[in-house]
Each structure stands twice: as C-alpha cells, then as structure tokens.
Motif scaffolding. Structure first.
Motif, PDB file in Angstrom:
ATOM      1  N   SER A   2       2.522   6.448 -30.730  1.00 46.54           N
ATOM      2  CA  SER A   2       3.566   7.070 -29.923  1.00 46.54           C
ATOM      3  C   SER A   2       3.009   8.256 -29.133  1.00 46.54           C
ATOM      4  N   ALA A   3       3.634   8.497 -28.013  1.00 49.84           N
ATOM      5  CA  ALA A   3       3.199   9.574 -27.129  1.00 49.84           C
ATOM      6  C   ALA A   3       3.591  10.926 -27.714  1.00 49.84           C
ATOM      7  N   LEU A   5       5.195  14.085 -26.810  1.00 53.38           N
ATOM      8  CA  LEU A   5       6.064  14.556 -25.742  1.00 53.38           C
ATOM      9  C   LEU A   5       6.449  16.020 -25.957  1.00 53.38           C
ATOM     10  N   SER A  62       4.769   3.889 -17.109  1.00 53.97           N
ATOM     11  CA  SER A  62       5.135   4.459 -18.392  1.00 53.97           C
ATOM     12  C   SER A  62       6.642   4.354 -18.599  1.00 53.97           C
ATOM     13  N   GLU A  63       7.075   4.651 -19.784  1.00 54.77           N
ATOM     14  CA  GLU A  63       8.483   4.580 -20.119  1.00 54.77           C
ATOM     15  C   GLU A  63       9.240   5.723 -19.448  1.00 54.77           C
ATOM     16  N   GLU A  65      11.664   7.523 -20.406  1.00 52.91           N
ATOM     17  CA  GLU A  65      11.957   8.687 -21.249  1.00 52.91           C
ATOM     18  C   GLU A  65      10.773   9.649 -21.348  1.00 52.91           C
ATOM     19  N   HIS A  66       9.623   9.234 -20.838  1.00 51.66           N
ATOM     20  CA  HIS A  66       8.451  10.116 -20.804  1.00 51.66           C
ATOM     21  C   HIS A  66       8.477  11.031 -19.589  1.00 51.66           C
ATOM     22  N   SER A  89       5.932  14.447 -16.000  1.00 55.96           N
ATOM     23  CA  SER A  89       5.728  13.747 -17.266  1.00 55.96           C
ATOM     24  C   SER A  89       5.857  14.712 -18.441  1.00 55.96           C
ATOM     25  N   ARG A  90       6.510  14.247 -19.487  1.00 54.59           N
ATOM     26  CA  ARG A  90       6.605  14.995 -20.747  1.00 54.59           C
ATOM     27  C   ARG A  90       5.439  14.677 -21.666  1.00 54.59           C
ATOM     28  N   ASP A  91       4.683  13.633 -21.339  1.00 56.27           N
ATOM     29  CA  ASP A  91       3.583  13.158 -22.176  1.00 56.27           C
ATOM     30  C   ASP A  91       2.391  14.108 -22.055  1.00 56.27           C
TER      31      ASP A  91
END
Length: 107
Positions: A2-3, A5, A62-63, A65-66, A89-91
């Motif tokens: 999992s990323a 975040l 990417s997803e 939600e990222h 990006s939150r990643d």
C-alpha cells in the motif's frame, strides 16, 4: 504494497505553498495584488476529490484517492474567482503536482 499517503490537510498546505511560490510567474500583477489585498478576509483554499476533468487532461495511472484537488482563489459577492486549480499527489513515494492557472484577460 500500500502507498504511504500524507493527510489531506498536509497536502493542501503543500499545494498552497506551491501556489505562493509559482504565482508571480503565472498570474498577472493585478491578480496577485487582488489576492494579497483580499486573501485574509475573502481568500479560500478548498480541497476535494479530483473531478473528472483531470482524467481528460492527464493520463493518471494511479488511484484517484491518492490525489487531492486544491482550489485557491478569492470569494466575491458575485462569485468565486479561482486563481489556481491544483492536482497534487498524497503518495509520499510518487510526488506529483500539476497546476492550472487562471488565464489573463489578454490571452
């Protein structure tokens, strides 16, 4: 795997810092002056899920939600003026930021 975040609050703050750094090169002197005069009372920074228009502009692999969409602008009585629409990006392992700036009236 999992990323990793960061929070929406942290990434919104980072997007605003990017706005402040890049605004002089991307907005008119008038827009910057108006924002500086009114941001304390009427300025806004809104975060939300990215809208569908980003998929049309960028090939996001990417997803969703990222990512966070952050709008920076001024709220006037007759409507909002968005100065920057930021996709960030939150990643923590895949940094990304794209800014759509308000177009000047002469363009």
């Amino acid at each position: 795997m999992s990323a990793r975040l960061c929070s929406v609050e942290e990434i919104t703050h980072q997007a605003y810092e990017i706005f402040q750094q890049l605004a002089p090169d991307n907005l008119s002197a008038k827009d910057i002056e108006q924002f500086n005069l009114h941001h304390q009372d009427y300025g806004f920074i809104e975060d939300s899920e990215p809208d569908d228009s980003w998929q049309d502009r960028l090939a996001l692999e990417s997803e969703s939600e990222h990512f966070v969409q952050v709008l920076v602008g001024i709220e006037y009585e007759d409507g909002d003026e968005v100065l920057a629409n930021i996709l960030i990006s939150r990643d923590l392992d895949a940094p990304f930021c794209h800014v759509l700036w308000k177009q000047s009236e002469t363009e």
